[in-house]
Design an enzyme around this catalytic site. Structure first.
Site, PDB file in Angstrom:
ATOM      1  CG  PHE A 171      -1.703  -1.314   1.356  1.00 37.65           C
ATOM      2  CD1 PHE A 171      -2.598  -1.753   0.389  1.00 37.65           C
ATOM      3  CD2 PHE A 171      -1.463  -2.138   2.444  1.00 37.65           C
ATOM      4  CE1 PHE A 171      -3.238  -2.971   0.509  1.00 37.65           C
ATOM      5  CE2 PHE A 171      -2.100  -3.366   2.568  1.00 37.65           C
ATOM      6  CZ  PHE A 171      -2.991  -3.784   1.602  1.00 37.65           C
TER       7      PHE A 171
ATOM      8  CB  THR B 261      -1.596  -6.120  -7.616  1.00 41.17           C
ATOM      9  OG1 THR B 261      -0.269  -6.655  -7.589  1.00 41.17           O
ATOM     10  CG2 THR B 261      -1.600  -4.857  -6.782  1.00 41.17           C
TER      11      THR B 261
ATOM     12  CG  LEU C 145      -4.858  -5.945 -17.828  1.00 41.07           C
ATOM     13  CD1 LEU C 145      -3.503  -5.642 -17.199  1.00 41.07           C
ATOM     14  CD2 LEU C 145      -4.739  -6.070 -19.342  1.00 41.07           C
TER      15      LEU C 145
ATOM     16  N   PRO D 208     -10.860  -9.715 -14.712  1.00 35.26           N
ATOM     17  CG  PRO D 208     -12.812 -10.543 -15.663  1.00 35.26           C
ATOM     18  CD  PRO D 208     -11.342 -10.398 -15.908  1.00 35.26           C
TER      19      PRO D 208
ATOM     20  CB  THR E 216      -6.738 -10.035 -10.113  1.00 36.90           C
ATOM     21  OG1 THR E 216      -6.648  -9.744 -11.522  1.00 36.90           O
ATOM     22  CG2 THR E 216      -6.373 -11.493  -9.892  1.00 36.90           C
TER      23      THR E 216
ATOM     24  CD  GLN F  22      -5.274  -4.418  -6.548  1.00 33.44           C
ATOM     25  OE1 GLN F  22      -4.751  -3.335  -6.631  1.00 33.44           O
ATOM     26  NE2 GLN F  22      -5.014  -5.235  -5.541  1.00 33.44           N
TER      27      GLN F  22
ATOM     28  CE  LYS G 192      -8.041   4.695 -18.997  1.00 32.44           C
ATOM     29  NZ  LYS G 192      -8.605   5.950 -19.555  1.00 32.44           N
TER      30      LYS G 192
ATOM     31  CB  VAL H 249      -8.567  -0.631 -11.844  1.00 31.18           C
ATOM     32  CG1 VAL H 249      -8.144  -2.021 -11.373  1.00 31.18           C
ATOM     33  CG2 VAL H 249     -10.038  -0.401 -11.610  1.00 31.18           C
TER      34      VAL H 249
ATOM     35  CD  GLU I 151      -2.527   3.941  -6.098  1.00 28.89           C
ATOM     36  OE1 GLU I 151      -1.608   3.541  -5.367  1.00 28.89           O
ATOM     37  OE2 GLU I 151      -2.427   4.978  -6.781  1.00 28.89           O
TER      38      GLU I 151
END
Lengths: 730, 315, 189
Positions: free
Chosen positions: A242, A469, A616, A618, A620, A624, A687, A689, A691
């Site tokens: 984190f 991640t 990339l 859905p 994982t 996130q 892109k 995701v 955060e």
């Protein structure tokens, strides 16, 4: 590979592996306890000894002397290293506080000694025998005081001034001028910072827990005054970071120095009670928001100023980062001020800047909508923009309004009472809140090595890390897609400085950047393979375990029969970042129940709608986002490092005192990803995701609490004591 | 953690003799003691493991109550059908505390003897009169949101963290002990804890080596038995305020509070005010309260939580 | 900084002689283990450092996170708050005894299927805890959210959440962990 023009159609678009909901390839190791974290590396060295650190007992001053005699005489002790034994060392470019060395104490629990013993118990016991003579000095620990002192001073960066804010604000028919406060927060990852350090001659290997391998090598080499090629850093599994493990910390430096001193490998973990003050934290902010708008709800003046504190030479919490981009307004005043505090080092924590900035901004936006008598969603959409306000740079993609509308529909926004404190169920006030989500999409150069093994398997090596991640899995999916092999034929090796330098894990740039690097390496490998086979690399198709071109088809097994084929490349991003603003957008929806008697707040359901390019994986990606939403609940309702302003430290420095959400705090969470790709971003068209899922959550909770109770708390976290004075009698 | 010697006696007499040794301390579940030993807040030279003594039964007494062995685990006490039926307040309080894992280890006696969770007690660099008598109290001018508002002293504003003890206080439990000389005694829980005064390091009336052997509950009170624990997170957190209430059909009842005082807090006279409502009761419960700026909210919080429980009990 | 800062009494004391050790024998994942250990060694450090079973995690070492949860004589406990010497004759099950990567227990498989983790560090504790939670509900052990203390207890989402709350997951996989446990609970019914 240089990425400087928008991606065209490429093998990733086949989406046979990439974008598919694959379970993690490292899952069986994690659920069986066989994934080895830093402190658990057992077979890699012999004759390992245990280190235990001592943190400074004062917040600021000097260590005059440390009497080590009793510790050295204690059973099992091999050696004692104190901060007075070694000079201050060079720091990485993004760190401010000394990790280990010199007589200065810059913050509480700064590491000042390490005891090495045959056992953990002996090392810990002997550490308590160290007798330290301090020369304390006064310090400043009060952000409120600092904020008062530096009000009106210039911003840290060039003032983000557009138009004439002051005049426009004064002239605006509808105005809002509010100040929000966000607290210091602790990463509180579950795995403590830990390192096993071993020297072989002048070469050092550290098995540690670090998000950014190459930065770690750079900073550790600088700290120890070693050439970088003498330092190896290994982090195959990381128990959460984190942002708290972006940089090497005292565990790495102290273990390395101690190992050199005693001539044996040393392993050392930071005891949990030391972590909050010894390492970094998300700094507290004081944020003033001033909005001016027309009667019909268009922003005419937009002001967002944030003040935070840090050690001398530290940076500000960039809490106004999103405010340059999120809403249109012709007159703007956006910037940050920084004061000096003698608390521990403030530094990056998940979505630095936006996480705390969005807490204040998106709550204030709701306040403004109410002043205007507008629905919070319609008000946001009314002030949406497709270009960077004040510049004309377009966003590569911007589907904020779509996220808000879709979320409103799915969440049942229509059920929300537009006036607060209208909905009651039994002993609870019920409220619904929304917030926009925004986080910049960062891109980082990232490299990888791709290998077609004899036998037809594909192996990827990169120093990318997986901090939970899903890097292992999305990298495997990328390689499988590119090479046309099943996922099971791909081996992924991560987190070792012997592998090509990657983006690393941070700033939600890791997934997109590192898979793009793997894409580049796989393109290079495809070229090598095609060349070996005499095929045209441009037109050869890699699928179903074969290379196909013209009327020919050769299996990868056959292609590799003459020996393995290896290629290495990296992706470098250039140019598109200036032409387009790349950001990720979303909307957070939250329903809360507030106990009418005790004002205890519990979240009842949550929804995030995310627009973040190609997803990339859905599975994982959703993890996130729900994880970020969970952290957002913590930000909203409980997380706060309690600053003792007299003694200068975070008093609640363990996991009992610093409360993070538990199972019982987290209700049903839904996540919707818009089905999209962003060719401006990368060949992956993805892109970040991880955060985005955090940015705005706490404001959505705050807005829901307001909707439930009619009470606006501008001082996070929103705890019952802040609601109680305003609650109707029970 | 300091080194310690260890023994596990098989009889009460052996335990009492061992417990009388200089530097000896009893250990049962260990969930608080080991935590504190790691920080050298507790530094026993000798541990007497009492887990071999039996003391793990719940038996009915001739008076129609229950005798709970000192070593009955929190989980087992909460789950006992007689406790669930007749002393629901105790079950409710127990399951509001700690976590499932901790309740599986923690014992009845150990729970009573928990030390405070004050951040300054837990940080050996800081002044704390309870941990290091005479060093001062950093909490008075420091972080005190969690700390006590009533029954505290100039020397210490720590709270007792137990939920179970709140229920036991409301239920008029008696604590049975055996002194080092082998003499047994029974101490009403209302007399068990000491106010901190100038000596906050002395928390109970137990003598050196005195061992808790059990807790006796009188015959069931009946009535509605409710417990509310107010906290920032929904579980696995210490109370900001907890309220235990017994309300009988005749309107009489009991109130005990947690999270507000150095001991489970009960003012019997306040119970006469139950008919008048929460505000009247709390006025007596908090007579002489000295909250800090950070924890003054505990007074209205307790009153509102009590009001809610009264409403629930009457519905 | 207050001037009395340096004069705070510091609790110190010299260790005299070698630290006392004890012999202990116990069963871990069905296999007997015995040895002589420093009395201060916790069950967690016995597992991780002496025996090499590093599946049980040290997150806080103070009973505040649940990462060290193991099952002792059928009950879940925090291994960090237990001295190994106090486990003479006990039967301990760790995550390594629950299942192996190539032979996962249904609960472990459900965690994989539902992505009930992220960094994985709290995961062994979550799984050991979850196994015990299902048994605790079946055995009728009440929880904080059990409304009727005398009726049978249903395996609801609310019950699972409350009972799992002693296992912190900072990555925030709670919703997925709940899905994994619920699936196994339903399969068992």
């Amino acid at each position: 590979m240089l990425f400087d023009t928008p991606a065209k159609e490429n093998p990733i678009d086949r989406a046979r592996e990439v974008g598919q909901p694959r379970p993690r390839i490292d899952g069986p190791l994690k659920v069986s306890g066989t994934a080895r974290y830093a402190y658990e590396q057992r077979d890699v060295v012999e004759n390992m000894a245990y280190g235990y650190p001592l943190g400074a007992a004062i917040a600021k001053g000097r260590v005059r002397a440390i009497d080590t005699a009793a510790a050295e005489a204690a059973p099992g002790v091999i050696g004692v290293l104190t901060t007075l034994d070694v000079p201050r060392h060079a720091l990485g470019p993004m760190n401010t506080a000394m990790l280990f060395g010199g007589d200065r104490v810059e913050h509480y629990h700064q590491a000042i000694a390490v005891v090495v013993a045959e056992s953990f118990e002996e090392a810990r016991a002997a550490t308590a025998l160290l007798d330290v003579d301090y020369a304390p000095e006064p310090g400043c620990f009060d952000l409120e005081r600092v904020a008062r002192e530096i009000v009106g001073q210039p911003f840290c960066e060039d003032d983000a001034l557009v138009g004439d804010f002051d005049d426009a604000f004064l002239a605006a028919p509808v105005q809002l001028d509010v100040t929000y406060r966000t607290p210091d927060q602790s990463h509180s990852m579950m795995e403590p910072h830990a390192t096993l350090a071993a020297w072989e001659g002048d070469e050092l290997t550290v098995w540690t827990s670090n998000q950014m391998i190459a930065w770690g090598v750079r900073d550790l080499a600088a700290a120890l005054d070693l050439p970088r090629d003498k330092v190896r850093l290994v982090s195959p599994f990381i128990g959460g970071g984190f942002g708290g493990k972006l940089f090497v910390r005292s565990d790495v430096v102290a273990a390395s120095l101690a190992a050199r001193k005693v001539g044996r490998p040393v392993k050392l973990a930071l005891p949990r009670p030391l972590i909050a003050n010894n390492t970094t934290h998300r700094p507290a902010t004081v944020q003033r928001l001033r909005f001016g708008a027309t009667e019909d709800g268009k922003f005419t003046a937009f002001g967002h100023e944030s003040t935070s504190g840090n050690l001398p030479d530290g940076g500000p919490e960039t809490a106004t980062q999103q405010s340059q981009f999120l809403y249109a307004a012709p007159n703007r005043l956006v910037g940050e001020r920084l004061g000096v505090l003698d608390l521990p080092e403030g530094n990056a924590m998940r979505a630095p800047g936006e996480a705390s900035g969005m807490m204040a901004l998106e709550a204030a936006v709701d306040e403004m909508a109410e002043k205007l008598g507008l629905d919070p969603i319609e008000f946001r959409i009314l002030n949406d923009t497709q270009v960077v306000p004040g510049k004309d740079t377009p966003f590569s993609q911007r589907h904020l309004a779509d996220c808000l509308r879709l979320g409103a529909d799915r969440f049942g926004w229509g059920e929300r009472a537009s006036l607060p404190a209208r909905r009651r169920e039994g002993r609870s006030w019920i409220g619904i809140g929304v917030a926009a989500a925004y986080r910049n999409n960062l891109l980082m150069k990232s490299g990888a090595r791709a290998r077609l093994q004899e036998g037809g398997g594909v192996e990827i090596e990169t120093d990318m890390t997986d901090i939970g991640t899903g890097s292992y899995t999305i990298i495997a999916q990328t390689a499988a897609e590119m090479m046309g092999v099943p996922l099971a034929r791909v081996t992924v090796r991560l987190g070792d400085s012997r592998y090509p330098v990657s983006a690393g894990s941070g700033g939600q740039f890791g997934g997109n950047s590192s898979t793009s690097g793997v894409y580049a390496a796989c393109v290079a490998l495809r070229t090598r393979i095609a060349e070996r086979l005499g095929a045209d690399p441009e037109t050869a198709v890699f699928e179903e375990g074969e290379v196909r071109w013209g009327n020919s088809a050769v299996s990868l097994v056959e292609a590799a029969s003459g020996g393995e084929i290896v290629a290495e490349d990296s992706i470098t991003f250039k140019g598109l970042g200036e032409k387009y603003r790349q950001s990720t957008f979303g909307a957070h929806f939250v329903e809360v129940a507030v106990d009418a008697a005790t004002a205890e707040i519990r979240v009842r359901r949550m929804l995030a709608v995310c627009s973040a390019g190609r997803i990339l994986n859905p599975v994982t990606a959703r993890s996130q986002v729900i994880g970020a939403m969970t952290m957002g609940v913590g930000s909203a309702l409980m997380e706060e490092l309690a600053v003792d302003k007299t003694r200068g430290f975070f008093a609640n420095h363990d996991l009992a005192g610093y409360e993070v959400p538990v199972h019982a705090d987290i209700p049903r969470q839904d996540v919707i990803f818009l089905d999209e790709t962003d060719p401006i971003s990368s060949p992956m068209k993805a892109k970040g995701v991880g955060e985005l899922g955090l940015c705005g959550v706490a404001a959505a909770v705050a807005n829901a609490v307001y909707n439930a109770t009619g009470i606006r708390v501008r001082d996070f976290p929103i705890t019952l004591d802040k609601l109680l004075p305003h609650m109707p009698p029970f | 953690m300091r080194a310690f010697s260890y023994e596990k006696p098989g009889t009460l007499a052996e335990a009492a003799a061992a417990g009388a040794r200089e530097g000896a301390k009893y250990i049962a579940g260990g969930t608080n003691l080991i935590d504190l030993m790691k920080l050298e807040i507790e530094t026993p030279a000798h541990l007497v493991d009492v887990n071999g003594l039996g003391l793990d039964r719940i038996e009915e007494t001739a008076a129609g109550g229950l005798r709970i062995g000192a070593l009955v685990r929190n989980t087992d006490l909460a789950a006992d059908p007689r406790v669930r039926r007749d002393y629901a307040l105790l079950t409710r309080a127990l399951v509001a505390g700690a976590s499932g894992q901790l309740r599986n280890k923690a014992t009845t006696a150990g729970n009573l003897l928990q030390r405070t969770r004050c951040a300054y007690f837990y940080d050996t660099n800081m002044p704390c009169n309870k941990r290091a008598p005479g060093s001062g109290c950093a909490a008075l001018e420091g972080i005190s949101r969690q700390l006590g508002v009533v029954g505290t002293s100039e020397a210490c504003i720590a709270t007792h963290p137990s939920d179970m003890a709140v229920a036991l206080r409301a239920l008029d439990a008696e604590i049975e002990t055996m002194r080092a000389d082998g003499v047994a005694r029974s101490i009403p829980i209302g007399e068990f804890y000491r106010t901190p005064g100038e000596t906050p390091e002395i928390e109970t009336v137990l003598g050196a080596g005195e061992l808790i052997t059990g807790v006796t509950l009188p015959a069931p009170l009946g009535g509605a038995q409710l417990y509310h624990k107010a906290r920032d997170r929904a579980s696995y957190a210490f109370a900001l305020v907890s309220v235990g209430l017994v309300l009988r059909e005749d309107g009489t009842g009991r109130i005990a509070l947690g999270g507000v005082a150095p001991m489970p807090w009960r003012v019997e006279a306040a119970e006469a005010e139950l008919g008048e409502g929460a505000a009247a009761a709390c006025e007596m419960l908090f007579a002489g309260a000295r909250p800090t700026e950070q924890n003054a909210f505990k007074l209205p919080l307790a009153e509102r939580a009590l009001a809610a429980l009264l409403a629930e009990a009457r519905s | 900084m207050p001037s009395d800062f340096e004069t705070i009494p510091r609790e110190t004391g010299a260790a005299d002689g070698a630290p006392p050790r004890s012999e202990v024998s116990l069963t871990i994942n069905g296999r007997d283990w015995s040895g002589v250990i420093d009395n201060r060694v916790t069950l967690l450090d016995l597992l991780r450092e002496e025996i090499g079973l590093t599946g049980s995690k040290k997150g806080c070492d103070h009973g505040q996170c649940g990462a060290c949860t193991v099952i002792v004589n059928g009950r879940r406990v925090n291994a960090c708050l237990s001295f190994a010497v106090m486990h003479q004759g006990d039967a301990v099950t760790t995550i390594e005894g629950v299942g192996r990567p190539d032979a996962l227990d249904p609960l472990q498989a459900a965690f994989v299927a539902h992505d009930g983790y992220q960094c994985g560090y709290c995961t062994p504790g979550q799984i050991c805890s979850a196994k015990a939670v299902l048994e605790e509900i079946a055995a009728g052990v009440p929880s904080h959210v059990t409304r009727d203390l005398e009726a049978p207890i249903a395996t609801t989402a609310e019950e699972i959440r409350e009972r799992m709350s002693g296992n912190i997951c900072r990555c925030g996989a709670y919703a997925n962990i709940l899905a994994a446990i619920s699936e196994v609970a339903e399969g068992a019914r």
